[in-house]
Design an enzyme around this catalytic site. Sequence first.
Site, PDB file in Angstrom:
ATOM      1  N   HIS A  84       0.822  -1.212   0.000  1.00  0.00           N
ATOM      2  CA  HIS A  84       0.000   0.000   0.000  1.00  0.00           C
ATOM      3  C   HIS A  84       0.858   1.265   0.000  1.00  0.00           C
ATOM      4  O   HIS A  84       2.000   1.262   0.471  1.00  0.00           O
ATOM      5  CB  HIS A  84      -1.043  -0.008   1.131  1.00  0.00           C
ATOM      6  CG  HIS A  84      -0.543   0.254   2.520  1.00  0.00           C
ATOM      7  ND1 HIS A  84      -1.033  -0.425   3.617  1.00  0.00           N
ATOM      8  CD2 HIS A  84       0.361   1.117   3.016  1.00  0.00           C
ATOM      9  CE1 HIS A  84      -0.437   0.029   4.709  1.00  0.00           C
ATOM     10  NE2 HIS A  84       0.420   0.965   4.369  1.00  0.00           N
TER      11      HIS A  84
ATOM     12  N   GLU B 217      -5.074   0.690   0.039  1.00  0.00           N
ATOM     13  CA  GLU B 217      -4.884  -0.752   0.217  1.00  0.00           C
ATOM     14  C   GLU B 217      -5.000  -1.484  -1.120  1.00  0.00           C
ATOM     15  O   GLU B 217      -5.552  -0.931  -2.083  1.00  0.00           O
ATOM     16  CB  GLU B 217      -5.959  -1.282   1.179  1.00  0.00           C
ATOM     17  CG  GLU B 217      -5.914  -0.668   2.576  1.00  0.00           C
ATOM     18  CD  GLU B 217      -4.784  -1.238   3.449  1.00  0.00           C
ATOM     19  OE1 GLU B 217      -3.722  -1.622   2.920  1.00  0.00           O
ATOM     20  OE2 GLU B 217      -4.973  -1.287   4.677  1.00  0.00           O
TER      21      GLU B 217
HETATM   22  C1  GLP Z   1       1.287   3.311   7.287  1.00  0.00           C
HETATM   23  C2  GLP Z   1       1.185   4.594   6.491  1.00  0.00           C
HETATM   24  C3  GLP Z   1       1.991   4.502   5.199  1.00  0.00           C
HETATM   25  C4  GLP Z   1       3.378   3.985   5.493  1.00  0.00           C
HETATM   26  C5  GLP Z   1       3.274   2.612   6.068  1.00  0.00           C
HETATM   27  C6  GLP Z   1       4.623   1.979   6.343  1.00  0.00           C
HETATM   28  O1  GLP Z   1       0.358   2.364   6.950  1.00  0.00           O
HETATM   29  N1  GLP Z   1      -0.157   4.941   6.184  1.00  0.00           N
HETATM   30  O2  GLP Z   1       2.032   5.786   4.594  1.00  0.00           O
HETATM   31  O3  GLP Z   1       4.139   3.975   4.310  1.00  0.00           O
HETATM   32  O4  GLP Z   1       2.566   2.714   7.301  1.00  0.00           O
HETATM   33  O5  GLP Z   1       5.108   2.349   7.589  1.00  0.00           O
HETATM   34  P1  GLP Z   1       6.577   2.117   8.094  1.00  0.00           P
HETATM   35  O6  GLP Z   1       7.401   3.168   7.408  1.00  0.00           O
HETATM   36  O7  GLP Z   1       6.531   2.316   9.574  1.00  0.00           O
HETATM   37  O8  GLP Z   1       6.976   0.746   7.702  1.00  0.00           O
END
Ligand code: GLP
Length: 248
Positions: free
Chosen positions: A144, A149
């Site tokens: 995503h 999603e």
């Molecule tokens: C969330 C956010 C996304 C982000 C993802 C990954 O779901 N809505 O924008 O890219 O988390 O997060 P992380 O960088 O902590 O792996």
Amino acid sequence: MKVLILKTKEEACEWVANHLILAIKEFKPTPEKKFLVLGLPTGSTPVPVYEKLVKAYQNNEISFKNVVTFNMDEYLGLAPTHNQSYHYFMDENLFNHIDLPKSQIHILDGLASNPQQECVDYEEKIASFGGIDIQLGGIGENGHLAFNEPGTSFDSLTHVQQLTDNTIEVNSRFFEKKSDVPQKALTIGLQTIFNAKEVIVLALGEKKAEAVYKSVRGEVSYLCPASMIQNHSNGIFVVDEAAALKLS
Ligand code: GLP
């Protein structure tokens, strides 16, 4: 689309930060275009990038006076003061430490009384600044982008999104318990993201290797929203070696 593989997480974050710092430095406002418009993500991935932007500001290398920001998403139902809201995250990690005027910051309101209208207004606001110049994003383990999603249509604009169980599970690490994670979010759409003049997706660590592989080598499919980057003329995937594990 380009794929840039850097050895470490540190180097990948440094590349992205330097890219943004250069864009901010080089931007010269004109009467027609007063602001550099940045699309910004949350999550753990961009934290070191924000640290480097703050440092560059503190060292008088850059100012954010001519920058406008649009955040990608926000949990529906969380107040800006909630410590897991994306408002709070952005204040803590970036906005409280730089000279970006509050009036130039845009984040979807998780408490909007009419969330659908909030989404329509957000799109209009982005358009009023001439669209996003540089969109930075992280990537979910399921591919995503923002909160788009798998299954989200490629022509989606800002909308209310039901989160998948996988996303709720993965993001529950930031909450006390899984049932505290909101089931829905407000998110810019895939079209909103890919309408940006430049799209940079930063992916770090082995947990993202499968999503990176599907996005870069798989077919362009709504089952992996980030795969849409393959069709962007100015799209770049920046990954560390761990996230690039399945590419070799
Ligand atoms: C969330 C956010 C996304 C982000 C993802 C990954 O779901 N809505 O924008 O890219 O988390 O997060 P992380 O960088 O902590 O792996």
